[in-house]
Design a protein around this motif. Structure first.
Motif, mmCIF file in Angstrom:
data_model
loop_
_atom_site.group_PDB
_atom_site.id
_atom_site.type_symbol
_atom_site.label_atom_id
_atom_site.label_comp_id
_atom_site.label_asym_id
_atom_site.label_seq_id
_atom_site.Cartn_x
_atom_site.Cartn_y
_atom_site.Cartn_z
ATOM 1 N N GLU A 69 0.856 -1.185 0.000
ATOM 2 C CA GLU A 69 0.000 0.000 0.000
ATOM 3 C C GLU A 69 0.888 1.230 0.000
ATOM 4 O OE1 GLU A 69 -2.662 -0.188 3.304
ATOM 5 O OE2 GLU A 69 -3.489 -2.117 2.686
ATOM 6 N N ASP A 70 0.353 2.360 -0.445
ATOM 7 C CA ASP A 70 1.130 3.595 -0.469
ATOM 8 C C ASP A 70 1.604 3.966 0.931
ATOM 9 O OD1 ASP A 70 0.957 3.997 -3.211
ATOM 10 O OD2 ASP A 70 -0.900 5.148 -3.056
ATOM 11 N N VAL A 71 2.810 4.537 0.981
ATOM 12 C CA VAL A 71 3.409 4.979 2.231
ATOM 13 C C VAL A 71 3.752 6.455 2.084
ATOM 14 C CG1 VAL A 71 5.422 4.750 3.739
ATOM 15 C CG2 VAL A 71 4.378 2.702 2.742
ATOM 16 N N ASP A 72 3.214 7.291 2.975
ATOM 17 C CA ASP A 72 3.563 8.711 2.960
ATOM 18 C C ASP A 72 5.068 8.851 3.152
ATOM 19 O OD1 ASP A 72 0.958 9.544 2.600
ATOM 20 O OD2 ASP A 72 0.590 9.867 4.729
ATOM 21 N N GLY A 73 5.709 9.614 2.271
ATOM 22 C CA GLY A 73 7.144 9.840 2.364
ATOM 23 C C GLY A 73 7.979 8.882 1.529
ATOM 24 N N TYR B 182 12.679 3.394 6.681
ATOM 25 C CA TYR B 182 11.288 3.834 6.620
ATOM 26 C C TYR B 182 11.180 5.328 6.863
ATOM 27 C CZ TYR B 182 6.274 3.814 7.267
ATOM 28 O OH TYR B 182 4.939 4.061 7.127
ATOM 29 N N PRO B 183 10.426 6.073 6.098
ATOM 30 C CA PRO B 183 9.627 5.694 4.942
ATOM 31 C C PRO B 183 10.301 6.000 3.602
ATOM 32 C CG PRO B 183 8.908 7.844 5.631
ATOM 33 C CD PRO B 183 10.049 7.425 6.556
ATOM 34 N N GLY B 184 11.405 6.774 3.619
ATOM 35 C CA GLY B 184 11.918 7.331 2.372
ATOM 36 C C GLY B 184 12.955 6.561 1.596
ATOM 37 N N ARG C 31 4.671 5.545 -5.624
ATOM 38 C CA ARG C 31 3.334 5.100 -5.230
ATOM 39 C C ARG C 31 3.065 3.744 -5.870
ATOM 40 N NH1 ARG C 31 2.475 8.055 -1.172
ATOM 41 N NH2 ARG C 31 0.309 8.631 -1.309
#
Length: 98
Positions: free
Chosen positions: A11-15, A58-60, A19
């Motif tokens: 699933e998408d992860v902010d940062g 995580y997350p970048g 996507r």
């Protein structure tokens, strides 16, 4: 027994740098990049983010799992992926020669 700390997200992860479902082209940006020739220059779809060291990545900074139709799936660094060229149809493979 060793505990595997890897975190695999579909699933998408902010940062995160990409996507889910994004069409990307696999490229070699540095001479020592170990990109498999069968994936190089091909277009695929982002299907997962893999954090093998979640506290550090995580997350970048995940490894990015990409599925290339007719070739398979592999993991790539964000620097090895660029946005797919406009008008490129992922479902029909890649524009790579060879």
């Amino acid at each position: 027994m060793m505990h595997d700390p890897s975190l695999i997200l579909t699933e998408d992860v902010d940062g995160a740098p990409v996507r889910m479902g994004t069409a990307v082209m696999i490229v070699r940006t540095e001479p020592d990049d170990a990109v498999s020739e069968r994936f190089l220059g091909r277009v695929g779809v982002v299907v997962a983010l893999v954090f093998d060291d979640p506290p550090r990545q995580y997350p970048g900074d995940p490894l990015i799992q990409v599925r290339v139709d007719g070739v398979g799936e592999d993991l790539f660094f964000a620097r090895e992926l660029v946005a797919a060229p406009q008008g490129h149809f992922v479902a029909f493979g890649s524009s790579s020669s060879g």
